[in-house]
Design a protein around this motif. Structure first.
Motif, PDB file in Angstrom:
ATOM      1  N   LEU A 150       0.826  -1.299   0.028  1.00 20.33           N
ATOM      2  CA  LEU A 150      -0.008   0.024  -0.021  1.00 20.33           C
ATOM      3  C   LEU A 150       0.931   1.195   0.091  1.00 20.33           C
ATOM      4  N   THR A 151       2.252   1.101   0.630  1.00 17.31           N
ATOM      5  CA  THR A 151       2.874   2.609   0.904  1.00 17.31           C
ATOM      6  C   THR A 151       3.582   2.569  -0.667  1.00 17.31           C
ATOM      7  N   VAL A 152       3.862   1.581  -1.302  1.00 16.81           N
ATOM      8  CA  VAL A 152       4.395   1.671  -2.584  1.00 16.81           C
ATOM      9  C   VAL A 152       3.596   2.216  -3.659  1.00 16.81           C
ATOM     10  N   ALA A 153       2.285   1.702  -3.544  1.00 11.97           N
ATOM     11  CA  ALA A 153       1.020   2.080  -4.341  1.00 11.97           C
ATOM     12  C   ALA A 153       0.822   3.618  -4.193  1.00 11.97           C
ATOM     13  N   PHE A 154       0.799   3.933  -2.781  1.00  9.75           N
ATOM     14  CA  PHE A 154       0.707   5.272  -2.801  1.00  9.75           C
ATOM     15  C   PHE A 154       1.712   6.334  -3.304  1.00  9.75           C
ATOM     16  N   ALA A 155       3.003   5.950  -3.035  1.00  7.19           N
ATOM     17  CA  ALA A 155       4.248   6.508  -3.297  1.00  7.19           C
ATOM     18  C   ALA A 155       4.296   6.758  -4.773  1.00  7.19           C
ATOM     19  N   ALA A 156       4.084   5.591  -5.379  1.00  2.00           N
ATOM     20  CA  ALA A 156       4.269   5.604  -6.894  1.00  2.00           C
ATOM     21  C   ALA A 156       2.993   6.435  -7.584  1.00  2.00           C
ATOM     22  N   THR A 157       1.969   6.213  -7.062  1.00  2.00           N
ATOM     23  CA  THR A 157       0.748   6.964  -7.667  1.00  2.00           C
ATOM     24  C   THR A 157       0.998   8.598  -7.655  1.00  2.00           C
ATOM     25  N   LEU A 158       1.350   9.115  -6.146  1.00  4.39           N
ATOM     26  CA  LEU A 158       1.872  10.441  -5.805  1.00  4.39           C
ATOM     27  C   LEU A 158       3.007  10.923  -6.875  1.00  4.39           C
ATOM     28  N   GLY A 159       4.074  10.095  -6.806  1.00  3.43           N
ATOM     29  CA  GLY A 159       5.345  10.445  -7.490  1.00  3.43           C
ATOM     30  C   GLY A 159       5.114  10.621  -9.003  1.00  3.43           C
ATOM     31  N   THR A 160       4.278   9.600  -9.462  1.00  2.00           N
ATOM     32  CA  THR A 160       4.192   9.731 -10.897  1.00  2.00           C
ATOM     33  C   THR A 160       3.347  10.583 -11.287  1.00  2.00           C
ATOM     34  N   ALA A 161       1.972  11.125 -10.696  1.00  2.00           N
ATOM     35  CA  ALA A 161       1.187  12.277 -11.191  1.00  2.00           C
ATOM     36  C   ALA A 161       2.077  13.519 -11.049  1.00  2.00           C
ATOM     37  N   LEU A 162       3.048  13.819  -9.780  1.00  2.00           N
ATOM     38  CA  LEU A 162       3.717  14.985  -9.816  1.00  2.00           C
ATOM     39  C   LEU A 162       4.711  14.979 -10.881  1.00  2.00           C
ATOM     40  N   GLY A 163       5.683  13.883 -11.070  1.00  2.00           N
ATOM     41  CA  GLY A 163       6.619  13.713 -12.223  1.00  2.00           C
ATOM     42  C   GLY A 163       6.221  14.280 -13.339  1.00  2.00           C
ATOM     43  N   LEU A 164       4.721  13.614 -13.880  1.00  2.00           N
ATOM     44  CA  LEU A 164       4.160  14.026 -15.002  1.00  2.00           C
ATOM     45  C   LEU A 164       3.887  15.492 -15.133  1.00  2.00           C
ATOM     46  N   ALA A 165       3.503  15.920 -13.880  1.00  2.00           N
ATOM     47  CA  ALA A 165       3.217  17.504 -14.166  1.00  2.00           C
ATOM     48  C   ALA A 165       4.601  18.461 -14.116  1.00  2.00           C
ATOM     49  N   ALA A 166       5.443  17.997 -13.432  1.00  7.66           N
ATOM     50  CA  ALA A 166       6.678  18.667 -13.660  1.00  7.66           C
ATOM     51  C   ALA A 166       7.530  18.289 -14.782  1.00  7.66           C
ATOM     52  N   TRP A 212      -3.879  17.037 -21.746  1.00  5.29           N
ATOM     53  CA  TRP A 212      -3.896  15.975 -20.776  1.00  5.29           C
ATOM     54  C   TRP A 212      -4.354  14.561 -21.301  1.00  5.29           C
ATOM     55  N   ARG A 213      -5.120  14.568 -22.593  1.00  3.44           N
ATOM     56  CA  ARG A 213      -5.421  13.164 -23.189  1.00  3.44           C
ATOM     57  C   ARG A 213      -3.924  12.975 -23.773  1.00  3.44           C
ATOM     58  N   THR A 214      -3.056  13.849 -24.344  1.00  5.19           N
ATOM     59  CA  THR A 214      -1.773  13.316 -24.914  1.00  5.19           C
ATOM     60  C   THR A 214      -1.017  12.769 -23.591  1.00  5.19           C
ATOM     61  N   VAL A 215      -1.032  13.360 -22.486  1.00  2.00           N
ATOM     62  CA  VAL A 215      -0.303  12.706 -21.484  1.00  2.00           C
ATOM     63  C   VAL A 215      -0.673  11.324 -21.094  1.00  2.00           C
ATOM     64  N   TRP A 216      -2.071  11.075 -20.831  1.00  4.45           N
ATOM     65  CA  TRP A 216      -2.537   9.909 -20.609  1.00  4.45           C
ATOM     66  C   TRP A 216      -2.521   8.910 -21.676  1.00  4.45           C
ATOM     67  N   ARG A 217      -2.873   9.205 -22.771  1.00  4.52           N
ATOM     68  CA  ARG A 217      -2.683   7.998 -23.866  1.00  4.52           C
ATOM     69  C   ARG A 217      -1.316   7.812 -24.485  1.00  4.52           C
ATOM     70  N   HIS A 218      -0.481   8.679 -24.493  1.00  2.00           N
ATOM     71  CA  HIS A 218       1.088   8.511 -25.152  1.00  2.00           C
ATOM     72  C   HIS A 218       2.101   8.826 -24.233  1.00  2.00           C
ATOM     73  N   VAL A 219       2.149   9.652 -23.290  1.00  2.00           N
ATOM     74  CA  VAL A 219       3.284  10.070 -22.391  1.00  2.00           C
ATOM     75  C   VAL A 219       3.312   8.883 -21.351  1.00  2.00           C
ATOM     76  N   LEU A 220       2.402   8.908 -20.422  1.00  2.00           N
ATOM     77  CA  LEU A 220       2.477   7.814 -19.403  1.00  2.00           C
ATOM     78  C   LEU A 220       2.711   6.546 -19.661  1.00  2.00           C
ATOM     79  N   PRO A 221       1.895   5.922 -20.829  1.00  2.00           N
ATOM     80  CA  PRO A 221       2.270   4.556 -21.068  1.00  2.00           C
ATOM     81  C   PRO A 221       3.904   4.218 -21.216  1.00  2.00           C
ATOM     82  N   ASN A 222       4.479   5.202 -22.030  1.00  2.00           N
ATOM     83  CA  ASN A 222       5.875   5.055 -22.257  1.00  2.00           C
ATOM     84  C   ASN A 222       6.713   5.407 -21.283  1.00  2.00           C
ATOM     85  N   CYS A 223       6.341   5.813 -20.080  1.00  2.00           N
ATOM     86  CA  CYS A 223       7.125   6.017 -19.111  1.00  2.00           C
ATOM     87  C   CYS A 223       7.045   4.944 -17.702  1.00  2.00           C
TER      88      CYS A 223
END
Length: 285
Positions: A76-92, A173-184
């Motif tokens: 649960l800790t890794v899921a929380f850290a990965a979700t939060l860190g990935t969301a902030l990393g995508l934004a940054a 955001w559609r570009t990020v969700w469909r094309h950027v995130l899967p390749n990261c």
């Protein structure tokens, strides 16, 4: 997917621990919390394979229940850290500019503290319970995921298919969700696998210090802590949880190394270089 000998050994160790945790949800040889003072500090035997503790509780049953607790907290800790860190990393990484600068300053400030010390301070503020530990450790390890996700996004955002998505009229955001995130996801997956071991060790350390899941709920850390008073009289109390922590960390680290070798392009280049060297010369050096 072939992961090699390291991946095989890591999968066996990790699968064994996960199997113990799953079995403990439906069956244990004894009730982990049942006190039997007449059976206290019994050595390993046919009735109690790993002996009993100072309250007569079966050590094997507590090891199995502790596996479920420790793995639940870790996952649960890794899921929380990965979700939060990935969301902030995508934004940054995608928005850049002021958003990137602010997030990286915050990340650098948090990374200035060792993860266990930061988690220790947060647990003192939040409270020593299962969900407080998950929140504290998740916040402590999220900056590591943020930096990895940001680096991956900075590489992917300049690819042709991302530009093509913008050209055809897709929103950012559609570009990020469909094309950027899967390749990261590949480097984030590798980091998250290794992070399970880090969190498991940190959770055990907090429990050992008395700031983990409160007794009488068993965890490997508080079992190891309780065994200190009986280290000479009943060494099995410390050996069992210590070996479980060691084998779990070994299995997770081997599995993480195998996943890194499988997904990291730099490792692939290294394998091709070694193959060319073996093909072109008579003796490998």
């Amino acid at each position: 997917m072939r992961l090699g000998i390291n991946g095989l050994v890591g999968s066996v160790f990790t699968g064994t621990v996960a199997g113990l945790a799953l079995v403990s949800l439906v069956w244990t040889p004894y009730e982990p919390l049942a006190i039997r003072l007449r059976d206290k500090l019994q050595p390993p035997s046919a009735l109690h394979w790993l002996g009993t503790d100072e309250f007569g509780r079966d050590v094997l049953a507590r090891i199995m229940a502790g596996a479920a607790t420790s793995l639940t907290v870790s996952l649960l800790t890794v899921a929380f850290a990965a979700t939060l860190g990935t969301a902030l990393g995508l934004a940054a990484g995608y928005l850049r500019g002021a958003t990137d600068r602010v997030l990286m300053v915050l990340s650098d400030a948090l990374l200035a503290f060792p993860g266990i010390l930061l988690a220790l301070g947060l647990v003192v503020v939040i409270g020593a319970n299962k969900y407080g530990i998950i929140l504290a450790l998740g916040l402590a390890y999220a900056p590591s995921v943020l930096r990895v996700a940001r680096a991956a996004v900075l590489s992917v955002r300049e690819r042709e298919y991302v530009e093509a998505s913008r050209v055809v009229g897709n929103s950012e955001w559609r570009t990020v969700w469909r094309h950027v995130l899967p390749n990261c996801l590949a480097p984030i997956l590798v980091l998250a696998t290794s992070m399970v071991g880090w969190v498991l060790l940190s959770e055990s350390a907090l429990s050992f210090l008395g700031l983990g899941v409160p007794p009488p709920a068993p965890t490997w850390g508080n079992m190891l802590s309780a065994s200190r008073a009986f280290i000479e009289r009943a060494p099995w109390l410390g050996i069992a949880p210590g070996l479980c922590i060691a084998f779990s960390l070994l299995g997770i680290n081997l599995l993480g190394d195998a996943l890194r070798d499988r997904f990291d392009p730099r490792m692939e280049v290294g394998r091709w270089a070694r193959a060319r060297r073996c093909w072109n010369c008579a003796t490998c050096v």
